[in-house]
Enzyme design. Structure first.
Site, PDB file in Angstrom:
ATOM      1  CG  HIS A 127      -1.712  -0.776   1.536  1.00 50.80           C
ATOM      2  ND1 HIS A 127      -2.776  -0.911   0.562  1.00 50.80           N
ATOM      3  CD2 HIS A 127      -2.115  -1.489   2.806  1.00 50.80           C
ATOM      4  CE1 HIS A 127      -4.056  -2.014   0.919  1.00 50.80           C
ATOM      5  NE2 HIS A 127      -3.304  -2.451   1.422  1.00 50.80           N
ATOM      6  CG  ASP A 164      -3.247  -7.783   0.917  1.00 45.31           C
ATOM      7  OD1 ASP A 164      -2.339  -8.460   1.703  1.00 45.31           O
ATOM      8  OD2 ASP A 164      -3.994  -7.915   1.115  1.00 45.31           O
ATOM      9  CG  HIS A 166      -6.390  -5.333   1.562  1.00 47.33           C
ATOM     10  ND1 HIS A 166      -6.007  -6.696   2.715  1.00 47.33           N
ATOM     11  CD2 HIS A 166      -7.623  -4.881   2.079  1.00 47.33           C
ATOM     12  CE1 HIS A 166      -6.802  -6.673   3.379  1.00 47.33           C
ATOM     13  NE2 HIS A 166      -7.853  -5.667   3.069  1.00 47.33           N
ATOM     14  CG  ASP A 253      -4.696 -10.205   3.167  1.00 49.82           C
ATOM     15  OD1 ASP A 253      -4.468 -10.492   1.851  1.00 49.82           O
ATOM     16  OD2 ASP A 253      -4.680  -8.955   3.147  1.00 49.82           O
TER      17      ASP A 253
END
Lengths: 316, 225
Positions: A127, A164, A166, A253
């Site tokens: 991120h 991931d 996200h 995740d």
């Protein structure tokens, strides 16, 4: 069996995020224990971390940003850029170790000492943008690694595969105009999950158009959807791009038991996906692959997911 | 939320004598679809859209080989003959809510914005309204959306906001769907954080039901799913 490295260092546990934060040191302990308890350590070359020289960090991040991060840490600030990014006095040093450890692994893979490696690092990175910490990430570990491979080792084409749950907004932003780094991300649809980027129509800008690709997954989707995406989107895209090294942003995740998101990938689904990525790597990148830990918060599932992941890397 | 804050005030305009070919070129160059038409005092007398112009010119103009048409044959066509006269306009002091409702009602794509003397001040299009709502919903900022089912009674929203505040999470926007089910509302909170696990648990503990993301909707109305 492959020659596989494991980047692991207890100093990664010294990045404390405070009470009630999901990005805990215990994540890494669970991962390490899972690998150990399956008896995989004897097959692995376990490598401790070393701090990255700032010059390599600054191939991706603004100098001012790195200064700001260091100062915030030294001043004892509880968080940096957003309340999400909780930290402690050691966070800056640990973040340097994470990047430095990965660069050392990159050296060992390029010079043939290792085939591949799993870098079990904290803090995560995907991120983090050029000048902004986000979503528990400070330095974009995979972006610095890609940039290092290109600058230090003159590797022309690097692919980053990010599974991931996200979207790796930072990685995408850093390479969106760069046709030499192909970024593929599969993540929960941005209308439902953090950070709200990575729409299916985002495919890079300017010269980089076509070298970013996003697959969005609706809440509740799982193994079948991932299988189709890996076979029909990721596979052909990687085969076409012909990367010389593959970097994987490994997030656990998307697992059905991980409550950070709404995706229902199973443990077996994860293993299948990584085996498939390994096959792609063998086919196009001479097996050169660096896996770097991003998210994954379900402490009960991390041991098996990590052990499976390393087993895929070892191919045993 | 006044129109003057969201309108485009640099407007590309035509006058009734402008040829259709020039008007078409203006639309293409500026990638717009509406040209307000002004008289010599800058008063709004009409509006012409890309659709008006398409209907007036042969389809061949819009094909790849359009160049082979003799443009001189069409140079006598002017905006004045094809525009909509005295179009619906809106004032800079009207609101974007006014514009939204009007645009929906009139089925147009844009309104010229004129002052009380009829002078053109700007133009507001669906595109500007979309931008305003993208900003308003905060969807370009990183965050996570939650959908919460809420009984229709006083004080529910306060409980939700308190729970969010206790978790030290900053709130990007809140949207309330008033007609979800009988006596139930849906509240959509956009939280500027990556970690919603604890706040989700807290809301559930308070007795709220979290909506399945696959059921989220902006369009739910009574007796209509």
């Amino acid at each position: 069996m492959k020659r596989t490295g494991l980047l692991y260092d207890e100093r990664f546990l010294k990045h404390h995020t405070g009470a009630n934060h999901p990005e805990l040191p215990e994540r890494l302990t669970a991962i390490y224990n899972g690998i150990r308890d399956r008896g995989l350590l004897e097959h692995l070359q376990v490598i401790p971390a070393q701090a990255a020289p700032r010059m390599w960090i600054e191939t991706v991040h603004d100098r001012d940003y790195v200064d700001r991060f260091e100062a915030a840490c030294r001043d004892g600030q509880p968080s940096f850029d957003s309340p999400d990014n909780q930290m402690c006095a050691d966070t800056y040093d640990v973040a340097l170790l994470a990047v430095g450890g990965i660069l050392d692994i990159a050296d060992r893979i390029v010079n043939g000492e290792l085939d591949n490696a799993f870098c079990a690092v904290r803090p995560p990175g995907h991120h983090a943008e050029k000048a902004k910490a986000m979503g528990f990430c400070y330095f974009n570990n995979v972006a610095v690694a890609a940039s290092y491979l290109q600058t230090q080792w003159l590797i022309e084409r690097v692919a980053i595969i990010d599974f991931d749950v996200h979207h790796g907004n930072g990685t995408q932003a850093i390479f969106e105009d760069d046709p030499t780094v192909f970024y593929y991300s599969i993540h929960e649809h941005p209308s439902f999950a953090y950070p709200g980027t990575g729409r299916a129509f985002d495919n890079g800008v300017q010269r980089g158009t076509g070298y970013t690709r996003n697959t969005t997954v609706l809440p509740g989707q799982g193994d079948d959807f991932y299988r189709e995406a890996v076979e029909n989107e990721l596979g052909p895209a990687i085969t076409h791009f012909r990367p010389q090294v593959i970097i994987v942003s490994t997030g656990f995740d998307a697992h059905v038991d991980d409550d950070m998101a709404d995706i229902s990938l199973s443990t077996a689904g994860y293993a299948w996906m990584m085996d498939e990525i390994m096959r792609l790597g063998d086919r196009v990148a001479d097996g050169k692959l660096i896996s770097v830990l991003e998210g994954g918060y379900c402490l009960e599932r991390l041991p098996e997911l990590a052990a499976d992941h390393v087993q895929s890397l070892l191919q045993i | 939320m006044f129109i003057r804050k969201s309108m485009q005030s640099k407007v590309i305009a035509a006058n009734p004598q402008t040829t259709l070919l020039d008007a078409r070129a203006l639309l293409n160059t500026h990638r717009i679809r509406h040209l307000p038409v002004l008289d010599e005092d800058d008063r709004l007398v009409g509006i012409i859209t890309d659709r008006d112009i398409r209907s007036a010119l042969p389809a061949a103009f819009y094909k790849a080989n359009g160049e082979s048409l003799n443009e001189d044959d069409y140079r006598h066509l002017t905006v004045g003959d094809f525009m909509t006269r005295d179009p619906m306009a809106i004032s800079p002091e009207d609101t974007i809510q006014d514009a939204l409702l009007q645009i929906q009602k009139m089925r147009v794509g844009a309104f010229p914005v004129v002052d009380h003397d009829g002078r053109l001040k700007g133009i507001i299009s669906v595109r500007d309204l979309l931008r305003a709502f993208i900003n308003g919903l905060g969807i370009e900022e990183p965050g996570t959306l939650l959908g919460i089912l809420v009984e229709e009674k006083v004080g529910q929203l306060k409980k939700i906001v308190d729970a969010i505040t206790e978790e030290n999470i900053s709130c990007g926007s809140i949207l309330v769907q008033r007609h979800w089910e009988k006596n139930m509302r849906a509240v959509f909170v956009y939280l500027l954080t990556n970690s919603v696990v604890r706040v989700k648990r807290k809301l559930t503990d308070l007795g709220f039901e979290l909506l399945d993301p696959m059921d989220w909707s902006m369009e739910r109305r009574p007796h209509h799913d």
